[in-house]
Design a protein around this motif. Structure first.
Motif, PDB file in Angstrom:
ATOM      1  N   ARG A 176       0.832  -1.202   0.000  1.00 21.31           N
ATOM      2  CA  ARG A 176       0.000   0.000   0.000  1.00 21.31           C
ATOM      3  C   ARG A 176       0.870   1.256   0.000  1.00 21.31           C
ATOM      4  N   MET A 177       0.282   2.353  -0.436  1.00 19.67           N
ATOM      5  CA  MET A 177       0.978   3.641  -0.409  1.00 19.67           C
ATOM      6  C   MET A 177       0.019   4.697   0.153  1.00 19.67           C
ATOM      7  N   PRO A 178       0.443   5.428   1.185  1.00 18.09           N
ATOM      8  CA  PRO A 178       1.673   5.233   1.954  1.00 18.09           C
ATOM      9  C   PRO A 178       1.606   3.946   2.784  1.00 18.09           C
ATOM     10  N   GLN A 179       2.770   3.380   3.102  1.00 21.35           N
ATOM     11  CA  GLN A 179       2.820   2.156   3.883  1.00 21.35           C
ATOM     12  C   GLN A 179       2.661   2.434   5.368  1.00 21.35           C
ATOM     13  N   ILE A 180       3.133   3.602   5.817  1.00 25.55           N
ATOM     14  CA  ILE A 180       3.046   3.981   7.230  1.00 25.55           C
ATOM     15  C   ILE A 180       1.982   5.058   7.379  1.00 25.55           C
ATOM     16  N   GLY A 181       1.133   4.924   8.395  1.00 27.03           N
ATOM     17  CA  GLY A 181       0.160   5.969   8.681  1.00 27.03           C
ATOM     18  C   GLY A 181      -1.252   5.645   8.267  1.00 27.03           C
ATOM     19  N   ARG A 182      -1.451   4.557   7.538  1.00 26.61           N
ATOM     20  CA  ARG A 182      -2.824   4.174   7.204  1.00 26.61           C
ATOM     21  C   ARG A 182      -2.935   2.666   7.141  1.00 26.61           C
ATOM     22  N   SER A 183      -4.123   2.173   7.484  1.00 26.87           N
ATOM     23  CA  SER A 183      -4.409   0.739   7.377  1.00 26.87           C
ATOM     24  C   SER A 183      -5.650   0.484   6.528  1.00 26.87           C
ATOM     25  N   ILE A 184      -6.379   1.566   6.200  1.00 24.30           N
ATOM     26  CA  ILE A 184      -7.593   1.455   5.377  1.00 24.30           C
ATOM     27  C   ILE A 184      -7.446   2.358   4.157  1.00 24.30           C
ATOM     28  N   VAL A 185      -8.370   2.225   3.228  1.00 25.75           N
ATOM     29  CA  VAL A 185      -8.324   3.018   2.002  1.00 25.75           C
ATOM     30  C   VAL A 185      -8.977   4.374   2.238  1.00 25.75           C
ATOM     31  N   HIS A 186      -8.335   5.408   1.708  1.00 22.97           N
ATOM     32  CA  HIS A 186      -8.891   6.769   1.783  1.00 22.97           C
ATOM     33  C   HIS A 186      -9.830   6.942   0.593  1.00 22.97           C
ATOM     34  N   ASP A 187     -11.080   6.578   0.770  1.00 23.35           N
ATOM     35  CA  ASP A 187     -12.007   6.442  -0.351  1.00 23.35           C
ATOM     36  C   ASP A 187     -12.173   7.729  -1.158  1.00 23.35           C
ATOM     37  N   GLU A 188     -12.394   8.858  -0.472  1.00 27.31           N
ATOM     38  CA  GLU A 188     -12.617  10.113  -1.187  1.00 27.31           C
ATOM     39  C   GLU A 188     -11.387  10.506  -1.999  1.00 27.31           C
ATOM     40  N   ALA A 189     -10.216  10.265  -1.424  1.00 28.87           N
ATOM     41  CA  ALA A 189      -8.983  10.612  -2.130  1.00 28.87           C
ATOM     42  C   ALA A 189      -8.767   9.711  -3.337  1.00 28.87           C
ATOM     43  N   VAL A 190      -9.072   8.438  -3.189  1.00 32.07           N
ATOM     44  CA  VAL A 190      -8.909   7.520  -4.314  1.00 32.07           C
ATOM     45  C   VAL A 190      -9.801   7.934  -5.481  1.00 32.07           C
ATOM     46  N   THR A 191     -11.032   8.327  -5.192  1.00 30.78           N
ATOM     47  CA  THR A 191     -11.936   8.802  -6.253  1.00 30.78           C
ATOM     48  C   THR A 191     -11.321   9.986  -6.982  1.00 30.78           C
ATOM     49  N   MET A 192     -10.774  10.933  -6.216  1.00 30.65           N
ATOM     50  CA  MET A 192     -10.143  12.104  -6.821  1.00 30.65           C
ATOM     51  C   MET A 192      -8.891  11.711  -7.597  1.00 30.65           C
ATOM     52  N   LEU A 193      -8.074  10.802  -7.041  1.00 30.49           N
ATOM     53  CA  LEU A 193      -6.832  10.411  -7.705  1.00 30.49           C
ATOM     54  C   LEU A 193      -7.103   9.660  -9.009  1.00 30.49           C
ATOM     55  N   LEU A 194      -8.131   8.852  -9.044  1.00 30.11           N
ATOM     56  CA  LEU A 194      -8.468   8.159 -10.292  1.00 30.11           C
ATOM     57  C   LEU A 194      -8.855   9.163 -11.375  1.00 30.11           C
ATOM     58  N   GLU A 195      -9.568  10.202 -10.973  1.00 28.45           N
ATOM     59  CA  GLU A 195      -9.900  11.265 -11.929  1.00 28.45           C
ATOM     60  C   GLU A 195      -8.630  11.978 -12.381  1.00 28.45           C
ATOM     61  N   TYR A 196      -7.735  12.208 -11.442  1.00 28.49           N
ATOM     62  CA  TYR A 196      -6.470  12.886 -11.765  1.00 28.49           C
ATOM     63  C   TYR A 196      -5.621  12.033 -12.728  1.00 28.49           C
ATOM     64  N   LEU A 197      -5.495  10.752 -12.439  1.00 24.07           N
ATOM     65  CA  LEU A 197      -4.665   9.890 -13.276  1.00 24.07           C
ATOM     66  C   LEU A 197      -5.263   9.751 -14.679  1.00 24.07           C
ATOM     67  N   GLN A 198      -6.572   9.834 -14.787  1.00 25.97           N
ATOM     68  CA  GLN A 198      -7.209   9.831 -16.100  1.00 25.97           C
ATOM     69  C   GLN A 198      -6.913  11.146 -16.824  1.00 25.97           C
ATOM     70  N   ALA A 199      -6.933  12.258 -16.055  1.00 29.40           N
ATOM     71  CA  ALA A 199      -6.714  13.578 -16.647  1.00 29.40           C
ATOM     72  C   ALA A 199      -5.305  13.710 -17.236  1.00 29.40           C
ATOM     73  N   ILE A 200      -4.302  13.114 -16.601  1.00 27.20           N
ATOM     74  CA  ILE A 200      -2.938  13.262 -17.131  1.00 27.20           C
ATOM     75  C   ILE A 200      -2.709  12.381 -18.345  1.00 27.20           C
ATOM     76  N   GLU A 201      -3.657  11.485 -18.632  1.00 26.85           N
ATOM     77  CA  GLU A 201      -3.556  10.685 -19.855  1.00 26.85           C
ATOM     78  C   GLU A 201      -4.205  11.375 -21.034  1.00 26.85           C
ATOM     79  N   ASP A 202      -5.128  12.282 -20.758  1.00 32.92           N
ATOM     80  CA  ASP A 202      -5.887  12.947 -21.828  1.00 32.92           C
ATOM     81  C   ASP A 202      -5.044  14.023 -22.505  1.00 32.92           C
TER      82      ASP A 202
END
Length: 421
Positions: A395-421
């Motif tokens: 997982r990333m980050p490996q230290i400081g979290r044990s669960i998924v940051h759901d709201e951030a993942v939604t935003m990051l998926l949009e971001y990673l799609q945007a840098i491909e466009d």
């Protein structure tokens, strides 16, 4: 009587001859006063005095250093002197004079006043001994000399709430260092961050579960980290260097019960993230991360301006000179490219940058790094997978979290799609 008259005449003649006659006698002027005396505190028991020679230095053989009106050093060569054996957290006044070979002494320089550092801070066994809080301990009320601060884009830690505090030694300030990043902190600065969960996020008045308080101390120019684990009674926290897991249950804003296996980091874990080039450093207190108006009644204005007005921050006159790290949650103000970079900066860049703990991927996730030099695009698949993983070694980050940051993942998926466009 004639003998006495002759003696006087001869004495006057001898005096005139020795002086070269009335027309040739020139009196030697006193040296001019030294200029621009400055005192630089070195430690709790020493400081250095430096000064400039006067415009006319002819005949100057040395300098006398005075503490108050008592001579401390006589006939000092050069234009600096270290003063030792001073008392900690004490104020002293000094001035300097110039002397010549005939022991003529100049007028005094300007007078400088300096206060030595406090005794070096250290980690006590109990958090209550650190002087961070006052009143009922679990109320987390900052002591009178402790300053609350906030940052506008925060690190994710399993949805825990955080209280951020800083205490500067008396009479000292944070100094603007000419960049948007960390200011210069004086020795004996204390920074704390307390992690807790509201029992019910919809009604914080129902109480909270305080888990840990992480503390940074700047001691003799070097940052040191320590951690305090709170007891179940919420009456004390004890210093620890070991990791542990706390089982947390709370009700979120949707009324749902959430269970978290919260991981308290070890001392080595803290050093992993707060490390660059082998040196420990704070992460959150960058000026660009504090350059906003927090939703906090005790500040109620631009935070950097409040620091300037209160004498907490010096060397900066206008927060407008400092950039702002985007708030990754603010989609009304910032576009997806800015928000994605901001989240990756605050959550990942402390390890993924030159000198950081992770160097085998050639990544530089700092917000100020040009995008083409970050490695984000080439590793977009890894970013997508690791931010959605809970496997400790992946997982990333490996230290400081044990669960998924759901709201951030939604935003990051949009971001990673945007840098491909």
């Amino acid at each position: 009587m004639k003998k006495l008259h002759l003696f006087l005449v001869l004495s006057v003649a001898t005096l005139l001859y020795s002086c070269g006659g009335d027309d040739d006698y020139v009196a030697t002027p006193d040296p001019e006063a030294p200029q621009n005396l400055v005192a630089t505190v070195l430690s709790e028991n020493s400081l250095e005095l430096t000064w400039n020679t006067a415009a006319n230095t002819t005949g100057v053989s040395g300098y006398n250093v005075y503490q108050d009106d008592t001579i401390l050093f006589n006939n000092v060569a050069g234009t600096s002197k270290t003063v030792l054996a001073l008392e900690a957290n004490s104020t002293y006044s000094f001035y300097v004079t110039a002397i010549d070979s005939n022991s003529n002494e100049s007028e005094p320089s300007n007078t400088v006043t300096a206060t030595t550092d406090e005794l070096p801070l250290s980690f006590k066994t109990n958090l209550s001994e650190m002087g961070i809080f006052q009143g009922s301990f679990s109320s987390l009320t900052p002591a009178d000399n402790v300053q609350l601060y906030e940052i506008n884009s925060t690190l994710f830690t399993d949805y825990a709430s955080k209280q951020r505090l800083i205490r500067l030694p008396e009479g000292k300030t944070m100094q603007y260092a000419g960049s948007d990043l960390l200011p210069d902190f004086p020795n004996n600065t204390l920074i704390s961050k307390t992690f807790y969960y509201n029992l019910n996020d919809s009604d914080p008045t129902l109480g909270k579960k305080i888990i840990e308080t992480r503390v940074f101390l700047k001691i003799n120019g070097v940052w040191n980290s320590g951690n305090y684990k709170w007891n179940n009674e919420q009456t004390e926290a004890t210093y620890t260097e070991n990791s542990s897991v706390e089982n947390i249950s709370y009700i979120d804003t949707d009324g749902m019960t959430q269970n978290v296996d919260y991981e308290i980091p070890s001392k080595q874990d803290c050093a992993t993230c707060h490390n660059n080039g082998g040196k420990i450093f704070p992460i959150g207190l960058k000026l660009r991360s504090m350059n906003f108006n927090p939703m906090n009644e005790s500040i109620n204005q631009n935070q950097l301006q409040a620091f300037i007005d209160n004498g907490v921050l010096t060397g900066l006159s206008n927060p407008g000179e400092i950039s702002v790290l985007p708030d990754w949650t603010d989609d009304a103000t910032y576009d997806i490219l800015q928000r994605g970079r901001a989240y990756i900066d605050i959550n990942c860049a402390h390890c993924h940058q030159p000198g950081g703990e992770v160097s085998n991927f050639s990544l530089d996730f700092r917000f100020e790094t040009p995008f083409d030099d970050t490695g984000i695009y080439a590793n977009r698949g890894e970013i997508e997978a690791r931010t959605q993983s809970t496997i400790p070694t992946y997982r990333m980050p490996q230290i400081g979290r044990s669960i998924v940051h759901d709201e951030a993942v939604t935003m990051l998926l949009e971001y990673l799609q945007a840098i491909e466009d």
